[in-house]
Design a protein around this motif. Structure first.
Motif, PDB file in Angstrom:
ATOM      1  N   SER A  84     -28.918  -4.625  -6.143  1.00  0.00           N
ATOM      2  CA  SER A  84     -28.803  -3.547  -7.000  1.00  0.00           C
ATOM      3  C   SER A  84     -27.379  -3.803  -7.819  1.00  0.00           C
ATOM      4  N   GLU A  85     -26.244  -3.916  -7.298  1.00  0.00           N
ATOM      5  CA  GLU A  85     -25.033  -3.825  -7.379  1.00  0.00           C
ATOM      6  C   GLU A  85     -24.664  -5.376  -8.322  1.00  0.00           C
ATOM      7  N   SER A 140     -26.426  -5.002 -11.482  1.00  0.00           N
ATOM      8  CA  SER A 140     -25.722  -4.462 -12.667  1.00  0.00           C
ATOM      9  C   SER A 140     -24.632  -5.270 -13.360  1.00  0.00           C
ATOM     10  N   ARG A 141     -23.908  -6.057 -12.400  1.00  0.00           N
ATOM     11  CA  ARG A 141     -22.986  -6.746 -12.768  1.00  0.00           C
ATOM     12  C   ARG A 141     -23.541  -7.733 -13.839  1.00  0.00           C
ATOM     13  N   GLN A 197     -26.245  -7.716 -15.515  1.00  0.00           N
ATOM     14  CA  GLN A 197     -26.416  -6.945 -16.957  1.00  0.00           C
ATOM     15  C   GLN A 197     -25.413  -6.932 -17.619  1.00  0.00           C
ATOM     16  N   ASN A 198     -24.311  -6.302 -17.273  1.00  0.00           N
ATOM     17  CA  ASN A 198     -23.324  -6.309 -18.228  1.00  0.00           C
ATOM     18  C   ASN A 198     -22.640  -7.616 -18.875  1.00  0.00           C
TER      19      ASN A 198
END
Length: 524
Positions: free
Chosen positions: A450-451, A454-455, A457-458
């Motif tokens: 998940s982390e 997120s990275r 996605q950014n």
């Protein structure tokens, strides 16, 4: 509950039964239904020797609105002394607005010698009754209930708006509600042609007033008139309806026509009042790409720029089109330059301050429109030619190809990794179900993925922002190429290239562009 007047004469009661049910009350079930209210009141009256004169029924009307047909008819019968006793199931049936309810309970009914009974609340205005003393508090509670219901309904409506679901009764002019999904639109072939024409006429230089005159002269039905003949919309004033500037402006400024569901453009002033106020466009709720567009985004954006510049058609009598309308300003006072014809019939421009107030406020900046237009077009062509001579377009294209390839390649890699993570998490979940891994291990591993997502996605957002930025950068270059290739300059292009044009008292022209202007002598 027999009653006597001040002279100890027996009072004969002629009863008006009042029943009301709102759409919100329907959700509370059978207990508030019209039929159930009727039974409760009639059972109550059966214990007394009273005459039932009339049963007044308002079905589907809010308790906040006292402009109800049956309620108004009951008031007429009170004025004509047909009834002297009003009975409702409870106080909320009379109304939920504590101000108006209090007025009727404590002022109107006593003044007209009307006895009022709310059965469930134990309220009876005849004689001393402890429940009468708390009736104001019950009215406030009923009002608060109505306010709470209003908030809940508004929250549901806002959720639908945010999801791009249309919540209005009728689709905007130019569209129809989709029969397969009443929360979205399909294009109305006939009305959409009028919408397109309105946008075209405005870009061509016609003022909103001029557009209104054209549409009315051609007897094209305005949206309200059109709606009344194509759906169930009814309005007693519709025969008098005509196109007006407000209607045209509302069409020209509605993003719904580019395929974006745009709602919450107005709201009720209060949950108690059926009056609306306009909402600033920054607070409109817009969801993109919900239906087929009628107008292209480029045309729509151009029209918004025209509206912001407040361009108008100054010529009278003989029609003319002003290519630079809304772009030209006086260097000294900052006001717009206006158009008029000189004695030879030529169109000239001058400072509007000087035109209105004379030399005490500003000086003459008289300049021929043809001269100014030629200057601006030639200046743009010189800029474009300079870029072309320096191989600018070629170098830009090479840079675009190189950087775009790198960014798009990185974007594909991220998207591929996204898909891999999705499959891994799915596999881990299946292992957890089978008992191959523990719940603790599952949570630990999915947290890491998940982390990582997120990275990624950014990073993806950063790449997309850069690609969009490059698209905007190259759009100006494309516009300049269009100017170099065509002899007739489109106003749409000028509005996107030019910020403003200033003319000083010596007739020196200064053009401020939307892009960085190369070092070119900008004097006559």
């Amino acid at each position: 509950m027999s009653a006597f007047d001040s002279n100890n004469n027996y009072i004969v009661y002629n009863v008006g039964i009042y029943l009301r049910l709102s759409k919100e009350d329907e959700n509370t079930g059978q207990s508030e239904s019209i039929e159930n209210q009727r039974k409760i009141v009639e059972n109550f009256i059966s214990n007394y020797n009273w005459n039932i004169v009339e049963i007044y029924i308002d079905d589907g009307f809010s308790g906040l609105n006292f402009n109800r047909p049956a309620f108004k008819r009951m008031l007429e019968d009170i004025e004509n002394k047909k009834i002297n006793l009003v009975i409702t199931k409870d106080l909320s049936r009379l109304g939920r607005d504590y101000i108006y309810t209090g007025y009727y309970l404590e002022r109107y009914f006593p003044t007209k010698n009307i006895r009022y009974i709310a059965i469930s609340d134990g309220i009876d205005t005849y004689g001393d009754n402890g429940n009468n003393d708390i009736s104001p508090f019950k009215s406030v509670i009923n009002d608060m209930y109505a306010k709470d219901i209003s908030k809940k309904i508004r929250a549901v409506m806002d959720t639908k708006r945010l999801n791009g679901e249309f919540i209005g009764a009728f689709a905007p002019y130019g569209y129809l509600k989709d029969p397969n999904n009443r929360n979205t639109f399909i294009i109305d072939d006939k009305a959409s042609k009028v919408v397109k024409r309105i946008f075209d006429m405005y870009i061509e230089g016609n003022s909103m007033g001029r557009i209104v005159k054209i549409l009315n002269d051609e007897n094209i039905p305005c949206p309200s008139k059109y709606k009344s003949t194509h759906c169930s919309y009814k309005n007693a004033m519709v025969k008098r309806y005509k196109w007006c500037q407000e209607t045209v402006k509302r069409i020209l400024s509605n993003p719904t026509y580019i395929g974006n569901m745009t709602q919450h453009r107005q709201e009720k002033i209060s949950y108690k009042i059926d009056k609306f106020r306009k909402i600033p466009c920054s607070n409109w709720i817009t969801v993109e790409g919900t239906h087929e567009p009628i107008i292209s985004p480029e045309i729509f954006e151009t029209v918004q720029n025209l509206i912001k510049r407040q361009t108008v058609k100054y010529s009278r009598g003989k029609e003319s089109f002003h290519l630079l309308n809304g772009l030209v300003f006086c260097k000294e006072c900052g006001r717009k330059m206006t158009y008029r014809r000189d004695s030879s019939g030529k169109m000239i421009m001058n400072c509007i301050t000087y035109t209105k107030f004379g030399k005490s406020e500003c000086t003459s900046h008289r300049i021929r429109e043809e001269l100014l237009t030629d200057y601006v077009i030639n200046d743009l062509k010189r800029i474009s030619k300079q870029y072309l001579d320096n191989g600018f377009f070629q170098s830009i294209s090479e840079l675009e190809t190189c950087e775009d390839k790198s960014l798009k390649s990185e974007l594909r890699t991220i998207e591929k990794r996204f898909e891999e993570i999705k499959n891994i998490v799915k596999s881990l979940y299946e292992d957890k179900i089978k008992g191959t891994i523990s719940e603790e291990d599952f949570l630990c591993m999915t947290k890491e993925y998940s982390e990582e997502k997120s990275r990624l996605q950014n990073k993806m957002e950063t790449i997309n922002d850069r690609l969009n930025e490059k698209t905007r950068e190259f759009s100006y270059i494309k516009l300049l190429k269009d100017i170099a290739e065509f002899n007739i300059v489109n106003k749409v292009i000028l509005l996107q290239l030019i910020d403003r044009i200033e003319v000083d008292s010596n007739r020196k022209i200064t053009v401020y562009y939307m892009f960085t202007n190369p070092q070119i002598d900008n004097t006559d």
